[in-house]
Design a protein around this motif. Structure first.
Motif, PDB file in Angstrom:
ATOM      1  N   PRO A 404     -34.823 -11.639  20.020  1.00  0.00           N
ATOM      2  CA  PRO A 404     -34.596 -12.969  19.441  1.00  0.00           C
ATOM      3  C   PRO A 404     -34.360 -12.913  17.936  1.00  0.00           C
ATOM      4  CG  PRO A 404     -36.636 -12.904  20.751  1.00  0.00           C
ATOM      5  CD  PRO A 404     -36.125 -11.517  20.683  1.00  0.00           C
ATOM      6  N   ALA A 405     -35.041 -12.003  17.250  1.00  0.00           N
ATOM      7  CA  ALA A 405     -34.839 -11.935  15.798  1.00  0.00           C
ATOM      8  C   ALA A 405     -33.390 -11.570  15.477  1.00  0.00           C
ATOM      9  CB  ALA A 405     -35.798 -10.930  15.176  1.00  0.00           C
ATOM     10  N   VAL A 406     -32.813 -10.659  16.251  1.00  0.00           N
ATOM     11  CA  VAL A 406     -31.427 -10.261  16.004  1.00  0.00           C
ATOM     12  C   VAL A 406     -30.487 -11.436  16.285  1.00  0.00           C
ATOM     13  CG1 VAL A 406     -29.603  -8.703  16.685  1.00  0.00           C
ATOM     14  CG2 VAL A 406     -31.933  -7.846  16.437  1.00  0.00           C
ATOM     15  N   ILE A 407     -30.786 -12.188  17.322  1.00  0.00           N
ATOM     16  CA  ILE A 407     -29.958 -13.360  17.619  1.00  0.00           C
ATOM     17  C   ILE A 407     -30.057 -14.365  16.477  1.00  0.00           C
ATOM     18  CG2 ILE A 407     -29.737 -15.355  19.159  1.00  0.00           C
ATOM     19  CD1 ILE A 407     -30.490 -13.482  21.460  1.00  0.00           C
ATOM     20  N   ASP A 408     -31.278 -14.569  15.978  1.00  0.00           N
ATOM     21  CA  ASP A 408     -31.427 -15.469  14.823  1.00  0.00           C
ATOM     22  C   ASP A 408     -30.635 -14.955  13.628  1.00  0.00           C
ATOM     23  OD1 ASP A 408     -32.978 -17.419  15.960  1.00  0.00           O
ATOM     24  OD2 ASP A 408     -34.886 -16.535  15.360  1.00  0.00           O
ATOM     25  N   ILE A 409     -30.665 -13.647  13.406  1.00  0.00           N
ATOM     26  CA  ILE A 409     -29.926 -13.083  12.272  1.00  0.00           C
ATOM     27  C   ILE A 409     -28.437 -13.382  12.403  1.00  0.00           C
ATOM     28  CG2 ILE A 409     -29.110 -10.880  11.305  1.00  0.00           C
ATOM     29  CD1 ILE A 409     -31.984  -9.826  11.636  1.00  0.00           C
ATOM     30  N   THR A 410     -27.871 -13.128  13.561  1.00  0.00           N
ATOM     31  CA  THR A 410     -26.431 -13.355  13.707  1.00  0.00           C
ATOM     32  C   THR A 410     -26.115 -14.844  13.619  1.00  0.00           C
ATOM     33  OG1 THR A 410     -26.605 -13.362  16.110  1.00  0.00           O
ATOM     34  CG2 THR A 410     -26.064 -11.273  15.079  1.00  0.00           C
ATOM     35  N   ASN A 411     -26.997 -15.674  14.152  1.00  0.00           N
ATOM     36  CA  ASN A 411     -26.742 -17.116  14.062  1.00  0.00           C
ATOM     37  C   ASN A 411     -26.866 -17.620  12.630  1.00  0.00           C
ATOM     38  OD1 ASN A 411     -26.012 -17.639  16.693  1.00  0.00           O
ATOM     39  ND2 ASN A 411     -28.110 -17.984  17.374  1.00  0.00           N
ATOM     40  N   LEU A 412     -27.843 -17.100  11.902  1.00  0.00           N
ATOM     41  CA  LEU A 412     -27.961 -17.497  10.493  1.00  0.00           C
ATOM     42  C   LEU A 412     -26.702 -17.110   9.731  1.00  0.00           C
ATOM     43  CD1 LEU A 412     -31.677 -16.560   9.705  1.00  0.00           C
ATOM     44  CD2 LEU A 412     -30.649 -18.834   9.475  1.00  0.00           C
ATOM     45  N   LEU A 413     -26.237 -15.904   9.945  1.00  0.00           N
ATOM     46  CA  LEU A 413     -25.045 -15.448   9.227  1.00  0.00           C
ATOM     47  C   LEU A 413     -23.814 -16.250   9.658  1.00  0.00           C
ATOM     48  CD1 LEU A 413     -25.682 -11.596   9.358  1.00  0.00           C
ATOM     49  CD2 LEU A 413     -25.821 -13.072   7.335  1.00  0.00           C
TER      50      LEU A 413
END
Lengths: 467, 467, 467
Positions: A404-413
């Motif tokens: 989930p953290a990686v998904i949040d990272i890509t969504n934030l970017l």
């Protein structure tokens, strides 16, 4: 995310980024707030007078930046005039048998606010129009005032009222209505920016808990907590004034400043009981304060009660009036007028206001203020997706689990387009802002996000209202 | 509100502020309208011809500002040409036994509109293609026309049609199609402003009631009522023209003027039956006329039927066409094409149109016009809430009941921001505008509201259409 | 419409106006596409290498305008660097009994993408971390890569994995990771305008069918069909590149051009199975590509699955990233990651991809491209309604049935305001655009509609994103 332990470590370092202190609890901070409310309980507050000063001095002890301001009777503020100061020494009724009742010394609600001095004997029938009760709550002493028309009155429980016998009654009110001052308090807690967050609350009700003491107590503890933070993005302005007239007076002195500087505002009232969470919007309904309140309550108290601005009743009436239009929303526990004990002696520190109730409101406002502190606008520094793997932010084999953290990272970017603030991104992702703050810091650290300055609230204030 | 009798008195003085006359009733005004429709019933109206003139002259008797305008055959208007004038003296069929049927003298629907003159004997089989019936309504004489292609025909009940026996039939049409005029009527009722409200209706159908006479009759009575008002804010333009071609002709002569001046428009058709209330929007759907119609019907006839502009069929087709785009909405009773008797001899003054039906439509349009008259934009003159108690508008003790009128007062002041018109405020408060008008007048009297001039409709007209 | 046969004739002439070829079928075109996919199946595609080149050369044979572009290893593109080219000659494991397994020659998924060369004997326990299986799909060989971190690995069915016995294993990988090139393909099919429609797809997965071959195959057939059309309004740009890095590379070379020229874009992935239709929006969600995709799927596959941009996963991640923001939407069959065989050897041409599946996606994209070709903006040339009867477009007697085509004609004219494109009008009317194209041509022929040039997409591209 077993394939990229570096990310886990980095997130650990960022996990306290939001700024809440997990050691604060209802049993700890909540009880301390409740104790302060208990200390303030017996003071005789009204629109003016010594009880207000005593209250503000005790709050000043807790929050040293708080300063007291005295405004002389007769001062004009917009459409209003500061009335004479009211001082009460004693008041009671004496019944035909010589028994004293409705004694101010027993409960300061017994005397109608701003009652004029009187010492006179009269028949029960002559007295009756001056007696106020609540037949629907036979044990409650109601709260009554007559600020702007000279009058006098006593409030008592309907049970006691029904036992009154005919005969002569002595009415005794040892009070003074004389030129003096209206008193309000103000605390400025400076931050990096001259942009301000405004917290307003009121001090003017005698011994009542949810609809009076909860507001100044929670506000004061928020001030202490803000003072204790190593750094503040915004300057915080805390205003403690008698309801309605105090807010109007304060606005008459600071309107231009507030309209230029305030980015979000909250009015703290009825923030002490443990029954509900409630939201009341600004007149426009979509200011930064509204967005923040909805975000915080939506995640922390999803079943919160939503009111309309048409159901307003406290100082938001002034702060959101046409031409003032500050971005003020309310996050209450149970709204004024919506709980049975409202405006009676039953609104007390046993039945209504609890340590958990105060602490819940305190936490909700801490979340809101921290959301505002962290609500910046970023843009990605890299065109297209950056190479996250080379920065330890992506599993190195395609088989690695994308957590989930990686998904949040890509969504934030993917949404950091230099025009959308973090609050809007968090709402779009359906995630609480506080769960994204650490990742944002990490991405800023890695050079993948750069802040874009945005004078957001300016446009809010200049925009015309369309209902 | 027992604590502030002054407010009650003041409201009393303002209670008739809206402008309706409560003595008008369905039994009174409704019956008078129905009587006028009965007088107009037998006249032989068509796209052109004497029946139209006779109709307009009777309406002129009722509404003296009505003037008649004659446009010669052959006149070009946009894509159209005014056709020859059609005059009918007599028409009938004679069956093999010498019996005359489908006699124009019996019912003017028997002759197809714009039938050319003819006196000829022919077989039934040769005649059949010229006979029109409604098998689904065997007693009805249908309404048929052939304005732009030379033709002839007869309309009769399907019951009569089925009894026709073979043999020679004499077809007799004593009519003239010759250069003449198209006639329309126009009444201008001036007001304080040159800004206009447009009411359009049509005169071109022979003896039919809902889909013809209800429109000119209700329009005429609205005109009489407007004339009788002591003062009008807007100038009112009432147009009576043959449907489609008449509206196109009128627009070809007045387009620029109408686009500059008209703030709201209503097309009156099918305003005489007592079955439903219906709304059909303008092409844009959000003009001042739409907002007004929705407000009025929403409060007076909450179950009203909503149609789409895709279901249009009367002169709104012209008034809302691209490049014309007048802010025209329709408030009908049962919409054209939606009741069984539509476009047949059954659409009459017994089965379909009633005094109560006419009066309901009259009342709804009166409400709409009065909403427009009162739909001004105000701003509060006082920053923050004014001191209502000092003006007798607020209970003087906090115990006093805050009645609905006081809540309306504070809500009106809280939304009078100089940008929101009264209609929008009323919609926002969920209150009919007519219940707020008195309070607005009172607050203006007290100097608490000041009108802000707003050239609202200009922006509407210049805005591009987005479906 | 029996009364105006001329209209029926004219509509007949216009009925093929949309541009689909009704002789194309799933059994015909669909099978040909499936055959092409079968030819491409065995080629060993990866991020780079000979398999990609072979694939593109076969596609070039089918679509001659396709050109191959080679980008040297080490080339920088935004945040990335083109890695060494990877060439595999053979690879296998030899178990303690000498049996060879996980043979690259048997299935190219057995070798992890970008595995480095190796010839070494090791214990099973040492080998295990390099073996990848899918316990949930015990017969599937999973797909794994390690493009950017030097590594090696084998993929095998979990069933085979569980039968491995302890002992020494020989690991043999005869591969080269050496400076070379990344290869992509591009086909430009010119049209009347320099404005472009972009179709992107990817070539980088080894033997997998829906999540690889369906994309380039359907794209190639769309290209062939576009080439065969007598005339194209737009220029079409077809891009075949390795996923992620290929798209980033392509954008790094053409970003300004694409942002200036592209009016709509579609990424073709997972367009071969016959289970669902799916829509994934652009980041903004309301671009011309989104409107077109929603229109087409809404009419052709009303039950289609709607995804959020938060569920993106293919090259839309690059084409819709902030600052790129091309108007790209996806019309897939079953979305990547949403079918069980995804990223395993089971995603093949028997179980998953069918002629009917490929043909359905082909048809949907043909509809979308034709909608774009026909999506012009018109204005009516006549003020008010034109005289349709005089042009054979309206029944000449009012009794004549007004058929659906006549209703469409009046609605088209009533909404052709020079600001609303045909797609918006079709959506407003609830009609598929392809059923209106013939009528629009007819009305243009009659001089009743005139096209208005509209540089629509420009504003889209310059508008800021608000989520």
């Amino acid at each position: 995310m077993s394939n990229h332990p570096e990310l886990v470590d980095q997130l650990q370092r960022w996990s306290c980024a939001f700024g809440l202190d997990p050691t604060e609890t209802a049993a700890g901070t909540g009880t301390t707030m409740h104790d302060l409310a208990r200390e303030l309980w017996p003071l005789h507050r009204s629109l003016t007078g010594h009880g207000v000063r005593q209250t503000l001095r005790i709050l000043q002890r807790e929050l040293p930046p708080l300063t007291l301001h005295e405004v002389p009777s007769g001062t004009r503020c917009f459409d209003w005039t500061v009335p004479p100061e009211w001082t009460v020494r004693d008041a009671w009724l004496e019944d035909p048998t010589g028994r004293r009742l409705a004694r101010f010394q027993d409960h300061n609600l017994h005397l109608m606010g701003y009652s004029r001095p009187l010492d006179q004997v009269m028949d029960l029938e002559e007295l009756r129009p001056h007696l106020h009760t609540r037949p629907d709550l036979p044990d409650a002493i109601p709260f009554t005032t007559s600020y702007y028309k000279e009058n006098w009155g006593f409030c008592l429980s309907h049970r006691e009222y029904e036992q009154l016998r005919p005969g002569p009654y002595r009415v005794f009110i040892d009070a003074t209505l004389a030129p003096g001052h209206l008193t309000y308090g103000e605390a400025i807690i400076p931050g990096d920016s001259r942009e301000e967050i405004l917290l307003s609350t009121y001090v003017c009700h005698p011994s009542m808990a949810n609809n009076e003491l909860s507001g100044p107590v929670v506000t004061t503890f928020l001030g202490r907590w803000l003072l204790g933070r190593p750094r503040r993005r915004f300057t915080y302005r805390l205003v403690y004034a008698p309801e309605t007239l105090g807010a109007i007076l304060y606005l008459s002195r600071h309107l231009d400043h507030l309209r230029r500087r305030v980015r979000a505002a909250f009015n703290l009232t009825c923030v002490g009981d443990d029954r509900a969470y409630s939201y009341l919007p600004s007149r426009r309904g979509d200011t930064l304060a509204d967005r923040t309140a909805l975000h915080v309550l939506g995640h922390l108290a999803p079943g919160f009660q939503r009111y309309s601005f048409l159901q307003r009743g406290s100082d938001e009436r002034q702060y959101c009036s046409p031409g003032v239009d500050l971005p003020m929303a309310l996050m209450m526990r149970t709204k004024y007028g919506r709980y049975p004990e409202y405006h009676t002696s039953l609104d007390d520190l046993e039945r209504v206001v609890t340590p958990a109730g105060l602490f819940g409101a305190y936490r909700v406002h801490q979340h809101a203020l921290l959301c505002l502190e962290h609500n910046r606008t970023w843009r990605t520094t890299v065109t297209c997706e950056p190479n996250l793997g080379s920065r330890g932010l992506w599993p190195t084999t395609s088989q690695g689990v994308v957590g989930p953290a990686v998904i949040d990272i890509t969504n934030l970017l993917a949404h950091a387009d230099g025009a959308t603030d973090l609050l809007a991104i968090a709402d779009h992702l359906g995630r609480p802002l506080w769960e994204l703050v650490g990742l944002v810091g990490l991405l800023e650290d890695k050079g993948l996000l750069a802040e874009v300055p945005r004078p957001e609230a300016t446009t809010d204030l200049n925009r015309q209202y369309m209902p």
